[in-house]
Structure formats: structure tokens, C-alpha cells
Design an enzyme around this catalytic site. Structure first.
Site, short mmCIF file in Angstrom:
data_model
loop_
_atom_site.label_atom_id
_atom_site.label_comp_id
_atom_site.label_asym_id
_atom_site.label_seq_id
_atom_site.Cartn_x
_atom_site.Cartn_y
_atom_site.Cartn_z
N ARG A 1 20.71 70.55 93.54
CA ARG A 1 19.34 70.64 93.03
C ARG A 1 18.34 70.89 94.16
NH1 ARG A 1 18.63 65.44 89.76
NH2 ARG A 1 16.49 66.21 89.62
N ASN B 1 8.11 64.43 89.11
CA ASN B 1 9.02 65.48 89.57
C ASN B 1 9.36 65.31 91.04
OD1 ASN B 1 8.77 66.44 87.02
ND2 ASN B 1 7.38 68.12 87.54
N ASP C 1 10.51 67.90 92.72
CA ASP C 1 10.29 69.20 93.39
C ASP C 1 8.92 69.19 94.06
OD1 ASP C 1 8.12 70.33 91.68
OD2 ASP C 1 9.65 70.37 90.11
N HIS D 1 8.60 59.24 91.60
CA HIS D 1 10.07 59.16 91.59
C HIS D 1 10.68 59.79 92.84
CE1 HIS D 1 10.08 58.63 86.90
NE2 HIS D 1 9.80 57.52 87.55
N CYS E 1 16.99 57.02 105.12
CA CYS E 1 18.07 56.35 105.83
C CYS E 1 18.15 54.90 105.37
CB CYS E 1 17.83 56.42 107.33
SG CYS E 1 19.17 55.59 108.23
N SER F 1 8.72 63.54 78.59
CA SER F 1 9.23 63.09 77.28
C SER F 1 8.78 61.68 76.92
CB SER F 1 10.76 63.14 77.28
OG SER F 1 11.27 62.27 78.27
N ASN G 1 2.17 69.02 75.88
CA ASN G 1 3.63 69.06 75.94
C ASN G 1 4.12 70.14 74.97
OD1 ASN G 1 5.80 67.55 77.32
ND2 ASN G 1 6.56 67.11 75.27
N GLU H 1 6.27 69.88 72.75
CA GLU H 1 6.43 69.31 71.40
C GLU H 1 5.95 67.86 71.48
OE1 GLU H 1 10.63 69.84 71.32
OE2 GLU H 1 10.92 68.33 72.88
C1 BJW Z 1 7.88 71.22 78.22
C2 BJW Z 1 8.35 72.49 78.55
C3 BJW Z 1 7.40 73.51 78.80
C4 BJW Z 1 10.06 71.21 78.22
N1 BJW Z 1 6.10 73.21 78.71
N2 BJW Z 1 6.60 70.96 78.15
C5 BJW Z 1 14.03 49.13 78.28
C6 BJW Z 1 12.67 49.27 77.97
C7 BJW Z 1 11.76 49.69 78.93
C8 BJW Z 1 12.18 49.98 80.22
C9 BJW Z 1 13.50 49.86 80.53
C10 BJW Z 1 14.41 49.42 79.57
N3 BJW Z 1 15.65 49.41 80.16
C11 BJW Z 1 15.52 49.82 81.45
C12 BJW Z 1 14.23 50.08 81.68
C13 BJW Z 1 13.65 50.59 82.94
C14 BJW Z 1 14.05 52.01 83.24
C15 BJW Z 1 13.81 52.87 82.00
O1 BJW Z 1 12.74 53.37 81.76
N4 BJW Z 1 14.84 53.14 81.21
C16 BJW Z 1 14.67 53.92 79.99
C17 BJW Z 1 15.86 54.83 79.84
C18 BJW Z 1 14.39 53.02 78.83
N5 BJW Z 1 13.20 52.44 84.33
C19 BJW Z 1 13.50 52.21 85.60
O2 BJW Z 1 14.55 51.69 85.93
C20 BJW Z 1 12.45 52.56 86.62
N6 BJW Z 1 12.21 51.44 87.46
C21 BJW Z 1 11.64 50.30 87.01
O3 BJW Z 1 11.35 50.15 85.82
O4 BJW Z 1 11.38 49.35 87.95
C22 BJW Z 1 10.74 48.12 87.53
C23 BJW Z 1 9.25 48.25 87.36
C24 BJW Z 1 8.63 47.90 86.18
C25 BJW Z 1 7.23 48.01 86.03
C26 BJW Z 1 6.47 48.47 87.07
C27 BJW Z 1 7.09 48.83 88.24
C28 BJW Z 1 8.48 48.74 88.38
C29 BJW Z 1 12.93 53.72 87.49
C30 BJW Z 1 13.01 55.00 86.74
C31 BJW Z 1 13.53 56.11 87.64
C32 BJW Z 1 13.69 57.43 86.91
N7 BJW Z 1 14.38 58.35 87.73
C33 BJW Z 1 14.66 59.70 87.25
C34 BJW Z 1 15.63 60.39 88.23
C35 BJW Z 1 14.93 60.80 89.52
C36 BJW Z 1 15.85 61.50 90.45
C37 BJW Z 1 16.36 62.82 89.89
O5 BJW Z 1 15.60 63.77 89.83
O6 BJW Z 1 17.53 62.88 89.57
O7 BJW Z 1 13.44 60.45 87.16
S1 BJW Z 1 15.28 59.75 85.59
C38 BJW Z 1 14.50 61.25 85.15
O8 BJW Z 1 13.60 60.98 84.04
C39 BJW Z 1 13.60 61.63 86.35
C40 BJW Z 1 12.33 62.03 85.67
O9 BJW Z 1 11.25 61.94 86.58
C41 BJW Z 1 12.23 61.06 84.51
C42 BJW Z 1 11.33 61.49 83.40
O10 BJW Z 1 11.78 62.67 82.83
P1 BJW Z 1 10.74 63.76 82.31
O11 BJW Z 1 9.99 64.34 83.42
O12 BJW Z 1 9.94 63.17 81.21
O13 BJW Z 1 11.74 64.90 81.77
P2 BJW Z 1 12.43 65.06 80.33
O14 BJW Z 1 13.51 66.04 80.47
O15 BJW Z 1 12.77 63.75 79.76
O16 BJW Z 1 11.28 65.66 79.40
C43 BJW Z 1 10.71 66.93 79.60
C44 BJW Z 1 9.60 67.13 78.60
O17 BJW Z 1 9.01 68.37 78.85
C45 BJW Z 1 10.08 67.15 77.13
O18 BJW Z 1 9.19 66.37 76.33
C46 BJW Z 1 9.98 68.63 76.74
O19 BJW Z 1 9.61 68.84 75.39
C47 BJW Z 1 8.87 69.10 77.65
N8 BJW Z 1 8.96 70.54 78.01
N9 BJW Z 1 9.72 72.56 78.53
C48 BJW Z 1 5.71 72.02 78.39
N10 BJW Z 1 7.76 74.84 79.11
#
Ligand code: BJW
Length: 235
Positions: A62, A95, A97, A112, A120, A180, A204, A206
Site C-alpha cells: 500500500r 487516511n 495517504d 490513524h 521504531c 463509513s 458521502n 451514500e
Molecule cells: C465515497 C466514495 C467516493 C466510497 N466519494 N464517498 C465497540 C463499540 C465502539 C468502539 C469499539 C467497539 N469495539 C472496539 C471498538 C474500538 C475500535 C472500533 O471502532 N471498532 C469498530 C469496528 C467497532 N476502535 C479502535 O480500536 C480505535 N482505538 C480506540 O478506540 O482507542 C481507545 C480510545 C477511545 C476513545 C478515545 C480515544 C481512544 C483505533 C481504530 C484504528 C483504525 N485503524 C484503521 C487502519 C489504519 C491502518 C491502515 O490503513 O491499514 O483505520 S481501520 C480502517 O478504518 C482505517 C480507516 O481510517 C478506518 C475508517 O475507514 P473509512 O475511512 O471510513 O473507510 P471505509 O472503507 O469504511 O468507508 C469509506 C466510505 O467512503 C464509505 O461510506 C463509502 O460509501 C464512501 N465512498 N467512494 C465519496 N468516490
């Protein structure tokens, strides 16, 4: 949107949807990254401990890919807004990127982390990184072969939450673009914004999982609806 003239300070949350039209895969869409990989395997500290080669290869691939992609009209419009907006403005991106920055935006925070750093785990120093990590290169600061991608995995604390909540407390408008609403704490920011009395807007493709929390929503591709909104708010 009602009362746009009263807006002085803005917080913008962006997600993978903003970069989708630049050719960077989203996570949860059809054909997205999580269809090809189990989240627990590639985006948790436990997965990394179990199979570091798999995880390092996933991020190497990536990291290489994003360097071949270009900012799109949505990144450009947000950079233009950042430059022109006299009030406070913060782009909080999920993101990893660097397309907001390459489009010219300056007020950007990566909650993120970023693909373009290596972190490190021996000396805690983050170094700019464009190459691969699979061959366990030495850390430029301490020489340990303990580098990992500087991204936030599930179960880890997202970066700069104090700055984000601080900006939200000063803001009048919260805008969420291309995410999302599936991952916390980012997905909870709209509710925090509402409690603080901010206007809330979702842009968004959708309706997202969190759509009902937004006072207004516009749906369509980011390259279309983001430039339209930026023109409106700047006029
Ligand atoms: C378009 C489009 C176009 C498409 N035009 N739109 C139960 C309840 C609540 C929370 C938790 C729970 N169990 C566990 C948790 C916590 C957990 C969590 O949220 N889990 C869920 C699965 C429920 N979270 C964590 O662990 C986080 N840490 C944490 O909570 O620490 C404690 C804390 C609490 C409070 C305060 C402070 C700290 C850490 C989360 C880390 C997420 N990491 C990732 C990976 C990063 C590395 C990598 O790149 O690999 O981050 S996961 C992945 O998802 C990445 C993204 O940033 C993140 C969000 O995804 P995003 O950007 O929304 O993408 P998509 O694909 O989901 O959606 C794209 C959207 O775009 C869609 O809606 C499309 O429709 C749209 N779209 N084309 C406009 N052309």
C-alpha cells in the site's frame, strides 16, 4: 445549509472515500481492502505479533501504491478552502495517504497515522519512510531492526485526540467526508459535535452508518460534491 454566514471555525473529518477516486482502495466497499484480508490479521497489534511478514508486506504494497496516486478534485477543493478560510480550520483525516498535503492543504492531522513514516518500537522515533519494511531495515535513529508502519491499529489509541477535541470545542461546523462511520472514536465525533451545538454536514457517496446523526447530508462522489460545497461556503 442554514446559517452558513455565522460559521467561523470548521473541523472536517475525512475518510477513505475522499481518496477513492484517486484509485486508493477503501476498506469496507465491495472489492475493498477488508474483502481481501481479515482485519484481525493485518490491522491489530496481535495480528502483527502473529505474522509480521504478512502485515509488513500488506503495508509495503500500500505504501508503494499511494506514491503512484495523485490528489483528486476533492483534495484540491479542501486545500483551496484551507488556504482561503480566515477562521480556524482543521482537516482531521483518518487516511494514511498524503494526498491532502500533496494537494496543498496545511492544516491536516492524521489521526490513524501515515504510511510515509516508520515507527521504531525500540527507540520510539518516527522516521520518514517511502521504501519497504519487509527486509527489517535498521532504524535511522538507533539502528534497531524494530520498525513498524506508523499507523493506528484496532485497540491502539488514535493520535492527537486532545487536539481534535480542542478544535471541535472551538468550531461552529463539523463536516464528515467519505467515511463509513464504522470506526470509533472518529465515528463518534459527529455526536460530540452535536452536543457542543455545532452544525453538522455529511458528504458521502451514500448514507453512512452514522448518517442519522448529521443535521444535513449530501450524497454523491467526493470529486463532485466536495468542490460544490467548497464553492458555496467560500461565496
Ligand atoms: C465515497 C466514495 C467516493 C466510497 N466519494 N464517498 C465497540 C463499540 C465502539 C468502539 C469499539 C467497539 N469495539 C472496539 C471498538 C474500538 C475500535 C472500533 O471502532 N471498532 C469498530 C469496528 C467497532 N476502535 C479502535 O480500536 C480505535 N482505538 C480506540 O478506540 O482507542 C481507545 C480510545 C477511545 C476513545 C478515545 C480515544 C481512544 C483505533 C481504530 C484504528 C483504525 N485503524 C484503521 C487502519 C489504519 C491502518 C491502515 O490503513 O491499514 O483505520 S481501520 C480502517 O478504518 C482505517 C480507516 O481510517 C478506518 C475508517 O475507514 P473509512 O475511512 O471510513 O473507510 P471505509 O472503507 O469504511 O468507508 C469509506 C466510505 O467512503 C464509505 O461510506 C463509502 O460509501 C464512501 N465512498 N467512494 C465519496 N468516490
Amino acid at each position: 445549509m442554514a446559517g452558513m454566514a455565522d460559521i467561523r471555525n470548521i473541523v472536517i473529518l475525512t475518510g477513505a472515500g475522499v481518496s477513492a477516486e484517486s484509485g486508493i482502495d477503501t476498506f469496507r466497499s465491495e472489492g475493498g481492502l477488508w474483502e481481501q484480508h481479515r482485519v484481525e490479521d493485518v490491522a491489530t497489534p496481535e495480528g502483527f505479533a502473529r505474522d509480521p511478514d504478512l502485515v509488513l508486506r500488506f503495508y509495503d504494497m500500500r505504501r508503494e501504491a499511494i506514491q503512484t496516486k495523485q490528489p483528486n478534485a476533492a483534495h484540491d477543493a479542501l486545500a483551496k478552502l484551507d488556504e482561503a478560510w480566515n477562521g480556524e480550520l482543521l482537516i482531521v483525516t483518518q487516511n494514511v495517504d498524503d494526498l491532502h498535503e500533496r494537494a496543498g492543504a496545511e492544516r491536516v492531522l492524521h489521526m490513524h497515522g501515515t504510511h510515509l513514516n516508520a515507527w521504531c518500537t525500540a527507540c520510539d522515533v518516527r522516521s520518514p519512510w517511502t521504501g519497504t519494511l519487509i527486509e527489517r531495515p535498521p532504524c535511522p535513529a538507533c539502528d534497531s531492526r524494530a520498525l513498524r508502519p506508523d499507523v493506528v491499529w484496532f485497540g491502539e489509541m488514535p493520535y492527537q485526540m486532545e487536539e481534535i477535541y480542542g478544535a471541535l470545542r472551538q468550531a461552529d461546523l463539523f463536516v464528515s467526508i467519505g467515511t463509513s462511520g464504522a470506526v470509533y472514536p472518529a465515528a463518534g465525533l459527529v455526536r460530540d459535535a452535536r452536543e457542543l451545538g455545532l452544525q453538522t454536514l455529511e458528504l458521502n457517496l451514500e448514507p453512512s452508518q452514522g448518517s442519522r446523526w448529521f443535521a444535513s447530508s449530501r450524497h454523491g462522489p467526493a470529486t463532485q460534491i466536495v468542490p460544490e460545497w467548497v464553492e458555496e461556503i467560500l461565496s
